[in-house]
Write a protein that holds these residues in place. Structure first.
Motif, PDB file in Angstrom:
ATOM      1  N   ILE A  13       0.861  -1.184   0.000  1.00  0.00           N
ATOM      2  CA  ILE A  13       0.000   0.000   0.000  1.00  0.00           C
ATOM      3  C   ILE A  13       0.895   1.231   0.000  1.00  0.00           C
ATOM      4  CG2 ILE A  13      -1.779   1.301   1.212  1.00  0.00           C
ATOM      5  CD1 ILE A  13      -2.661  -1.382   2.501  1.00  0.00           C
ATOM      6  N   VAL A  14       0.728   2.067  -1.017  1.00  0.00           N
ATOM      7  CA  VAL A  14       1.441   3.335  -1.101  1.00  0.00           C
ATOM      8  C   VAL A  14       0.376   4.424  -1.166  1.00  0.00           C
ATOM      9  CG1 VAL A  14       3.044   4.747  -2.443  1.00  0.00           C
ATOM     10  CG2 VAL A  14       3.362   2.257  -2.342  1.00  0.00           C
ATOM     11  N   ARG A  15       0.400   5.298  -0.174  1.00  0.00           N
ATOM     12  CA  ARG A  15      -0.597   6.375  -0.109  1.00  0.00           C
ATOM     13  C   ARG A  15      -0.379   7.376  -1.233  1.00  0.00           C
ATOM     14  NH1 ARG A  15      -4.011   3.986   2.828  1.00  0.00           N
ATOM     15  NH2 ARG A  15      -3.281   3.262   4.840  1.00  0.00           N
ATOM     16  N   PRO A  16      -1.457   7.919  -1.781  1.00  0.00           N
ATOM     17  CA  PRO A  16      -1.312   8.878  -2.876  1.00  0.00           C
ATOM     18  C   PRO A  16      -0.815  10.236  -2.392  1.00  0.00           C
ATOM     19  CG  PRO A  16      -3.613   8.679  -2.265  1.00  0.00           C
ATOM     20  CD  PRO A  16      -2.856   7.667  -1.438  1.00  0.00           C
ATOM     21  N   THR A  17      -0.160  10.946  -3.289  1.00  0.00           N
ATOM     22  CA  THR A  17       0.232  12.325  -3.030  1.00  0.00           C
ATOM     23  C   THR A  17      -0.276  13.164  -4.199  1.00  0.00           C
ATOM     24  OG1 THR A  17       2.342  12.279  -4.216  1.00  0.00           O
ATOM     25  CG2 THR A  17       2.376  11.517  -1.923  1.00  0.00           C
ATOM     26  N   ARG A  18       0.121  14.406  -4.213  1.00  0.00           N
ATOM     27  CA  ARG A  18      -0.263  15.306  -5.295  1.00  0.00           C
ATOM     28  C   ARG A  18       0.283  14.828  -6.648  1.00  0.00           C
ATOM     29  NH1 ARG A  18       2.511  19.297  -7.233  1.00  0.00           N
ATOM     30  NH2 ARG A  18       4.133  19.203  -5.652  1.00  0.00           N
ATOM     31  N   ILE A  19       1.438  14.128  -6.629  1.00  0.00           N
ATOM     32  CA  ILE A  19       2.083  13.711  -7.876  1.00  0.00           C
ATOM     33  C   ILE A  19       2.246  12.192  -8.014  1.00  0.00           C
ATOM     34  CG2 ILE A  19       3.298  15.889  -8.239  1.00  0.00           C
ATOM     35  CD1 ILE A  19       5.839  14.455  -7.113  1.00  0.00           C
ATOM     36  N   THR A  20       1.774  11.434  -7.029  1.00  0.00           N
ATOM     37  CA  THR A  20       1.879   9.972  -7.127  1.00  0.00           C
ATOM     38  C   THR A  20       0.530   9.324  -6.811  1.00  0.00           C
ATOM     39  OG1 THR A  20       2.615   9.753  -4.828  1.00  0.00           O
ATOM     40  CG2 THR A  20       4.335   9.917  -6.515  1.00  0.00           C
ATOM     41  N   PRO A  21       0.253   8.213  -7.471  1.00  0.00           N
ATOM     42  CA  PRO A  21      -1.045   7.559  -7.272  1.00  0.00           C
ATOM     43  C   PRO A  21      -1.074   6.662  -6.043  1.00  0.00           C
ATOM     44  CG  PRO A  21       0.237   6.319  -8.849  1.00  0.00           C
ATOM     45  CD  PRO A  21       1.066   7.543  -8.477  1.00  0.00           C
ATOM     46  N   LEU A  22      -2.283   6.333  -5.640  1.00  0.00           N
ATOM     47  CA  LEU A  22      -2.475   5.251  -4.686  1.00  0.00           C
ATOM     48  C   LEU A  22      -2.044   3.960  -5.376  1.00  0.00           C
ATOM     49  CD1 LEU A  22      -3.960   3.847  -2.157  1.00  0.00           C
ATOM     50  CD2 LEU A  22      -5.833   3.544  -3.773  1.00  0.00           C
ATOM     51  N   ILE A  23      -1.276   3.160  -4.663  1.00  0.00           N
ATOM     52  CA  ILE A  23      -0.999   1.785  -5.107  1.00  0.00           C
ATOM     53  C   ILE A  23      -1.533   0.879  -4.016  1.00  0.00           C
ATOM     54  CG2 ILE A  23       0.738   0.029  -5.591  1.00  0.00           C
ATOM     55  CD1 ILE A  23       2.576   2.222  -6.616  1.00  0.00           C
ATOM     56  N   TYR A  24      -2.445  -0.007  -4.387  1.00  0.00           N
ATOM     57  CA  TYR A  24      -2.987  -0.987  -3.450  1.00  0.00           C
ATOM     58  C   TYR A  24      -2.898  -2.336  -4.143  1.00  0.00           C
ATOM     59  CZ  TYR A  24      -6.129  -3.565  -0.416  1.00  0.00           C
ATOM     60  OH  TYR A  24      -6.658  -4.505   0.433  1.00  0.00           O
ATOM     61  N   PHE A  25      -2.066  -3.225  -3.607  1.00  0.00           N
ATOM     62  CA  PHE A  25      -1.923  -4.563  -4.175  1.00  0.00           C
ATOM     63  C   PHE A  25      -2.084  -5.574  -3.056  1.00  0.00           C
ATOM     64  CE2 PHE A  25       1.094  -7.998  -5.798  1.00  0.00           C
ATOM     65  CZ  PHE A  25       0.099  -8.627  -6.525  1.00  0.00           C
ATOM     66  N   ASP A  26      -3.149  -6.354  -3.123  1.00  0.00           N
ATOM     67  CA  ASP A  26      -3.400  -7.414  -2.147  1.00  0.00           C
ATOM     68  C   ASP A  26      -3.322  -8.749  -2.890  1.00  0.00           C
ATOM     69  OD1 ASP A  26      -4.298  -9.267  -0.319  1.00  0.00           O
ATOM     70  OD2 ASP A  26      -5.956  -8.027   0.401  1.00  0.00           O
ATOM     71  N   PRO A  27      -2.149  -9.363  -2.899  1.00  0.00           N
ATOM     72  CA  PRO A  27      -1.978 -10.602  -3.671  1.00  0.00           C
ATOM     73  C   PRO A  27      -2.845 -11.752  -3.162  1.00  0.00           C
ATOM     74  CG  PRO A  27       0.004 -10.098  -2.398  1.00  0.00           C
ATOM     75  CD  PRO A  27      -0.932  -8.957  -2.213  1.00  0.00           C
ATOM     76  N   ASN A  28      -3.181 -11.726  -1.872  1.00  0.00           N
ATOM     77  CA  ASN A  28      -3.982 -12.819  -1.321  1.00  0.00           C
ATOM     78  C   ASN A  28      -5.438 -12.739  -1.761  1.00  0.00           C
ATOM     79  OD1 ASN A  28      -1.681 -13.822   0.078  1.00  0.00           O
ATOM     80  ND2 ASN A  28      -1.946 -12.154   1.531  1.00  0.00           N
TER      81      ASN A  28
END
Length: 135
Positions: A13-28
């Motif tokens: 999980i990478v929280r979004p910023t003004r210049i970067t997107p949310l990344i949410y990856f739940d492989p399970n």
């Protein structure tokens, strides 16, 4: 390679910023979501953990994957990273599992729709195109 106690891969999980997107990856759960704007100063570095995790999931994953892409904007260096992400996602399909890629775009954003169509054509992957409103 990050693992939880049960031998499964951890969520990324990478929280979004003004210049970067949310990344949410739940492989399970077999779920990937990227949402927002992508113009990090170093796209390769920003997406490197996700690309590594997707590569691992492609090699060792034992389930279907749903991937949602909801970009309002991405820059040229992000587009190369997205291409790499789609190549890793395609491994899931090559291993016999279902891969659903949902490409969201705003009604008037022809460029974003065409970007998704270009990725699908270049990689021979089927995309589902979803018209939406970003808030």
């Amino acid at each position: 390679m990050r693992k939880e106690d049960g031998g499964f891969m951890e969520k990324l999980i990478v929280r979004p910023t003004r210049i970067t997107p949310l990344i949410y990856f739940d492989p399970n759960r077999g779920l990937l979501e990227l949402r927002g704007k992508s113009s990090p100063e170093n796209s390769i570095q920003f997406y490197s953990n996700l690309i590594k995790d997707l590569e691992e999931f492609g090699r060792n994953g034992k389930q279907n994957l749903i991937a949602n892409f909801k970009f309002e904007y991405f820059n040229t260096s992000s587009s190369k990273c997205l291409f790499d992400i789609f190549r890793k996602l395609n491994i899931v399909k090559e291993n016999g599992f279902d891969l659903s890629i949902n490409w969201y775009y705003e009604e008037d954003d022809e460029d974003m729709l065409e970007a998704g169509e270009d990725y699908a054509d270049l990689l021979g992957i089927e995309f589902n195109y979803v018209e939406t409103q970003f808030d």
